[in-house]
Design a protein around this motif. Structure first.
Motif, PDB file in Angstrom:
ATOM      1  N   ILE A  16     147.469  24.355  61.697  1.00 45.23           N
ATOM      2  CA  ILE A  16     146.578  25.231  62.466  1.00 45.23           C
ATOM      3  C   ILE A  16     146.750  26.684  62.015  1.00 45.23           C
ATOM      4  N   ASP A  17     147.992  27.096  61.844  1.00 45.22           N
ATOM      5  CA  ASP A  17     148.257  28.474  61.410  1.00 45.22           C
ATOM      6  C   ASP A  17     147.683  28.723  60.014  1.00 45.22           C
ATOM      7  N   LEU A  18     147.812  27.730  59.128  1.00 50.10           N
ATOM      8  CA  LEU A  18     147.251  27.865  57.783  1.00 50.10           C
ATOM      9  C   LEU A  18     145.733  28.002  57.861  1.00 50.10           C
ATOM     10  N   THR A  19     145.106  27.220  58.724  1.00 47.95           N
ATOM     11  CA  THR A  19     143.660  27.302  58.887  1.00 47.95           C
ATOM     12  C   THR A  19     143.239  28.685  59.351  1.00 47.95           C
ATOM     13  N   ARG A  20     143.960  29.232  60.332  1.00 52.28           N
ATOM     14  CA  ARG A  20     143.632  30.569  60.832  1.00 52.28           C
ATOM     15  C   ARG A  20     143.764  31.611  59.727  1.00 52.28           C
ATOM     16  N   GLU A  21     144.762  31.446  58.871  1.00 54.37           N
ATOM     17  CA  GLU A  21     144.949  32.403  57.772  1.00 54.37           C
ATOM     18  C   GLU A  21     143.789  32.317  56.782  1.00 54.37           C
ATOM     19  N   ILE A  22     143.371  31.088  56.446  1.00 52.51           N
ATOM     20  CA  ILE A  22     142.243  30.913  55.532  1.00 52.51           C
ATOM     21  C   ILE A  22     140.965  31.454  56.157  1.00 52.51           C
ATOM     22  N   CYS A  23     140.789  31.214  57.446  1.00 51.89           N
ATOM     23  CA  CYS A  23     139.603  31.740  58.130  1.00 51.89           C
ATOM     24  C   CYS A  23     139.555  33.261  58.053  1.00 51.89           C
ATOM     25  N   ALA A  24     140.708  33.885  58.262  1.00 51.45           N
ATOM     26  CA  ALA A  24     140.762  35.347  58.264  1.00 51.45           C
ATOM     27  C   ALA A  24     140.523  35.930  56.874  1.00 51.45           C
ATOM     28  N   LYS A  25     141.051  35.272  55.838  1.00 50.14           N
ATOM     29  CA  LYS A  25     140.998  35.830  54.491  1.00 50.14           C
ATOM     30  C   LYS A  25     139.787  35.373  53.685  1.00 50.14           C
ATOM     31  N   GLU A  26     139.352  34.137  53.893  1.00 50.06           N
ATOM     32  CA  GLU A  26     138.346  33.546  53.024  1.00 50.06           C
ATOM     33  C   GLU A  26     136.992  33.325  53.690  1.00 50.06           C
ATOM     34  N   VAL A  83     137.857  26.531  62.152  1.00 51.01           N
ATOM     35  CA  VAL A  83     136.901  26.832  61.093  1.00 51.01           C
ATOM     36  C   VAL A  83     135.564  27.257  61.695  1.00 51.01           C
ATOM     37  N   ALA A  84     135.125  26.543  62.745  1.00 50.89           N
ATOM     38  CA  ALA A  84     133.843  26.868  63.378  1.00 50.89           C
ATOM     39  C   ALA A  84     133.852  28.242  64.008  1.00 50.89           C
ATOM     40  N   SER A  85     134.988  28.677  64.493  1.00 57.28           N
ATOM     41  CA  SER A  85     135.056  30.010  65.089  1.00 57.28           C
ATOM     42  C   SER A  85     134.852  31.099  64.045  1.00 57.28           C
ATOM     43  N   ALA A  86     135.037  30.731  62.762  1.00 60.67           N
ATOM     44  CA  ALA A  86     134.831  31.682  61.678  1.00 60.67           C
ATOM     45  C   ALA A  86     133.495  31.475  60.966  1.00 60.67           C
ATOM     46  N   TRP A  87     133.108  30.190  60.749  1.00 60.93           N
ATOM     47  CA  TRP A  87     131.907  29.914  59.955  1.00 60.93           C
ATOM     48  C   TRP A  87     131.410  28.527  60.342  1.00 60.93           C
ATOM     49  N   MET A  88     130.378  28.485  61.174  1.00 59.94           N
ATOM     50  CA  MET A  88     129.906  27.229  61.741  1.00 59.94           C
ATOM     51  C   MET A  88     129.356  26.282  60.676  1.00 59.94           C
TER      52      MET A  88
END
Length: 384
Positions: A16-26, A83-88
């Motif tokens: 989950i933490d890795l996903t949040r990091e990718i969402c924030a950066k990518e 992921v959806a919270s960043a890019w649906m």
């Protein structure tokens, strides 16, 4: 963003933490420009899926012997929510891709799994799920696309409609009629993208999810080796319905993430926007609106996690999947509408993503079975 929730394992929380990091950066830095561009130039974010695949986020719920992470389904769904919270569009694509691999992972032979799953789960390949047709949406049994056996191959002829990733996918998990025995006459085949006779219609001009390319897929005497049929002949209906139960949870999680993003936007705006000498969040009327939004998001999350835990425990979850899809997508529609209201005139402009969230939310009440279909499914379960 939602507070960290208890995870089954430390590894799950790390993912989950890795996903949040990718969402924030990518993801978040690209989403607005990419969605606007795709509305006109029909571009597709292939590299974003490659990034998620390289991080192992397309194979979380698959067994380790298949090349997956062997994580509980509830972990996978929370990744989809993030992921959806960043890019649906990407979250929907992740859910669709999981649908395309599900038949092989669940019903395939060991030989098929060894041959097909490594590419499906690594992110090297992206799949499309060819089920719906122009005249066969929720009524799967009325499907007319036909696969005729010819020696050691099948010859497929027909059309599929509303297919995500069409024209960009590396394979097409396809359901076709192999006999005239109604719903018992359907079979599942994995069609490679390079197959002769496979073609695509123009991209649909949609109100949202512009980076989720949707087209018709045409099969004009497409030949597929018989060893790419998943399950027995006539087992396609059971495979499709089983996959849709899992897929509805993916959409529920994505809708929850979209609603969370809309709530976060509204709350942040309420703390910054000032009227009558104070932040508008200090007014009780707006606080009540935000409270209702929070209650809707929390309820949506609870329903999909409950269904996921039943699935992880090996218990029936069809009714709960339908409940989760219904509750979460209705919540997404309500919360994104309220976010536009909370931002006032600013919410109606493209200066803020609230209007995009609203446009993206609407389709969640339609695909993977309309919410009217979900109510039918739930009602039948209640009356049994």
């Amino acid at each position: 963003m939602p507070a960290t929730r208890l995870m089954p394992t430390d590894e799950g929380q790390d993912l989950i933490d890795l996903t949040r990091e990718i969402c924030a950066k990518e993801l978040r830095p690209k989403v607005d420009d990419a969605e606007r561009a795709a509305a006109t130039d029909e571009s597709f974010p292939t590299e974003v899926f490659r990034t998620l695949g390289a991080a192992g986020l397309l194979s979380l719920a698959q067994p380790e012997e298949h090349g997956g992470y062997g994580q509980p389904y509830e972990v996978y769904l929370q990744v989809v929510e993030e992921v959806a919270s960043a890019w649906m569009s990407i979250a929907v694509g992740v859910s669709v891709h999981a649908l395309t691999a599900y038949p092989v992972a669940t019903f395939g032979t060991p030989e098929q799994q060894a041959a097909l799953l490594p590419g499906m789960l690594s992110g090297d390949q992206l799949g499309a799920y060819c089920l719906s047709e122009p005249l066969a949406g929720s009524d799967i049994a009325s499907m007319t696309t036909r696969a005729t056996r010819d020696g050691d191959q099948y010859v497929i002829r027909g059309r599929k409609a509303w297919i995500s990733h069409a024209g960009h996918a590396d394979y097409y998990t396809t359901f076709a009629r192999t006999s005239d025995d109604g719903g018992k006459g359907l079979s599942c085949l994995v069609v490679p993208a390079e197959a002769d006779g496979l073609s695509f219609g123009a991209p649909e001009k949609k109100m949202g999810l512009h980076c989720d390319t949707v087209r018709e897929v045409m099969f004009d005497d497409v030949r597929v080796d018989a060893d790419r049929r998943i399950g027995d002949e006539g087992q396609g209906m059971a495979i499709a319905l089983s996959a849709l139960d899992a897929g509805r949870l993916g959409i529920a999680a994505a809708a929850t993430g979209l609603a969370q993003a809309a709530l976060d936007l509204a709350a942040g705006y309420a703390k910054e926007r000032r009227q009558f000498g104070r932040a508008i969040g200090e007014f009780q009327g707006l606080q009540f609106l935000l409270a209702d939004m929070e209650a809707a998001v929390t309820s949506a999350r609870a329903t999909y996690l409950h269904a996921a835990r039943l699935k992880d425990a090996g218990r029936p979850f069809s009714k709960e999947a339908a409940v989760a899809k219904l509750v979460a997508t209705d919540a997404a529609m309500k919360v994104t509408t309220d976010a536009v209201q909370a931002l006032g005139g600013a919410g109606y402009t493209q200066d803020f993503p609230a209007e995009r969230f609203l446009r993206e939310a609407k389709i969640t009440q339609i695909f993977e079975g309309t919410n009217q279909i979900q109510r039918m499914v739930i009602g039948r379960h209640v009356l049994r």
